[in-house]
Design an enzyme around this catalytic site. Sequence first.
Site, PDB file in Angstrom:
ATOM      1  N   ASP A 141       4.793  -1.896  -4.741  1.00  0.00           N
ATOM      2  CA  ASP A 141       4.819  -0.960  -3.620  1.00  0.00           C
ATOM      3  C   ASP A 141       4.010  -1.570  -2.485  1.00  0.00           C
ATOM      4  O   ASP A 141       2.845  -1.918  -2.656  1.00  0.00           O
ATOM      5  CB  ASP A 141       4.243   0.383  -4.062  1.00  0.00           C
ATOM      6  CG  ASP A 141       5.181   1.088  -5.026  1.00  0.00           C
ATOM      7  OD1 ASP A 141       6.048   1.832  -4.557  1.00  0.00           O
ATOM      8  OD2 ASP A 141       5.052   0.854  -6.234  1.00  0.00           O
ATOM      9  N   THR A 142       4.655  -1.690  -1.341  1.00  0.00           N
ATOM     10  CA  THR A 142       4.131  -2.471  -0.234  1.00  0.00           C
ATOM     11  C   THR A 142       4.533  -1.789   1.067  1.00  0.00           C
ATOM     12  O   THR A 142       5.517  -1.057   1.099  1.00  0.00           O
ATOM     13  CB  THR A 142       4.732  -3.902  -0.278  1.00  0.00           C
ATOM     14  OG1 THR A 142       4.392  -4.519  -1.512  1.00  0.00           O
ATOM     15  CG2 THR A 142       4.228  -4.769   0.855  1.00  0.00           C
TER      16      THR A 142
END
Length: 528
Positions: free
Chosen positions: A349-350
């Site tokens: 998750d970025t």
Amino acid sequence: MRDFQLPGRSPARATEAMAATSHPLSTLAALDMLRAGGNAMDAAVCAAAVQAVVEPQSTGIGGDCFVLYCPKGESNVVAFNGSGRAPQMATVDWYLDRGFSELPKQGPHAVTVPGAIDAWCGLLDDHGRRGIADALAPAIHYAENGYVVHDRVAADWETPEIDLSADEVAARIFLPGGKPPKAGDVHYQPELAQTLRLIAKHGRSGFYEGPVAEDLIARLRHLGGLHTLEDFAATRGGYEPAVSTSYKGYGVHQMPPNNQGLTALVMLNVLTGFDLSALDPNGAERLHLEIEAGRLAYRDRDNLFADPEHVAVPVKQLLSASHADRLRAAIDREHAMTDLPQIDLPGSDTVYISVVDRDRNAVSFINSTYYSFGSGVVGSKTGIVLQNRGTSFRLDPSHPNCIAPRKRPMHTIMPGMMTKDGRAVMPFGVMGGGYQPFGHVHLLTNMIDFNMDPQEALDDARVFYNDDVVEAERGIQPSAIEGLRRRGHKLTEAAHPLGGGQAVLIDWKKGTLTGASDPRKDGLALGY
């Protein structure tokens, strides 16, 4: 041009400035900063800080950061590596002697020292007009006064890759009432607000020294970690030469190792030998060539990429035409390769941010805590989620990416920049852990080979080779799936959307900006 009878969105278009992020509040904060006289770097840091609050599963000040920057739209690409390091005491023997076979995904041994705040402060000092206090002000507001949880954020929060309940502080902050917030709920992070105030007042030292660092070290040591105050105080990011290739008249630029960005360049070098434009953009043959080029490039990544301060990475050789020719010769247009090692690429998750201002300063900015909610370790007093980048290290002493004191792990988050004729053309990025090189290549070939606008290129359905199968989004045509199966690929429906991206395209002749934001996330592009 898109079919207006079908679901979708038009790209954002403007003349003065443009910001594209994966969250509406982040895009709004960037625009407010730009309209108040800040430049693209001020806006990018401001947007990243907001997302560190409102997308806590994806990013935070306990994570890392990479940036590509073209001042005034010139083609000289400034690259900043804001990735953190292993503790000084983190030797491979320490882990092997205690029976570790791999680095854990959760807990203190997954934690590398965060590099984001050092990067934010350094980049603002060198390239911004406003200071860190101005950049953090909107984030402080949302942390203190609350923010509405958006839909994709809520979906990610519902099924994080780590167990939030395993850490009492994480559970208290991120499982209010014992469960994840739902879309439309209001969430508060008062401890994080106070931490951000300290950083706004003291800058970099407000994070790496004093009470914030002491809180994080106390928490990590209590859980069995090896980190020290000296590890935090010694953390420094730095400028590095970007790595680049040419693809059909465009320059494509990435971060060098310890970043995986070189993987995308190897893929493009392989694909440049095929006339993709003659193929159906959504057909089996185009997707097959992309998959096979990716499998070859990822083999290079997994075998060779590491921290160049510790091992030699043969960047020049990997970017050579002869290497691309050898890889391309291994591809059969009608059959999937059967002699490559299996790759297992976890997602992450970025947040990725693309900003261009009225002076055409172009910023490609990415920030992450890796897995959803990072390591699951949260500072008791500070509310900081610590990343789990350490899980990317190997425990094989012969491997280039083996853990070592103050070493940086092979890193997945990768900003991109495209140039042409001596000017920046497009800061871009596609999030999604190991998927990112695939995402960059799919976006760029959609635009360059198939003349899609940035929004069409991001909307387009995706595939990804992972764990010996091809994950296909539901938008992939049945005929393409059948064509891939006929070539020997194993197909499965993607359990989650593949990645998410943003881009801002600069048209120097018309004086316009075209922004795009991936529908797989909550965000949008806006300009004025």
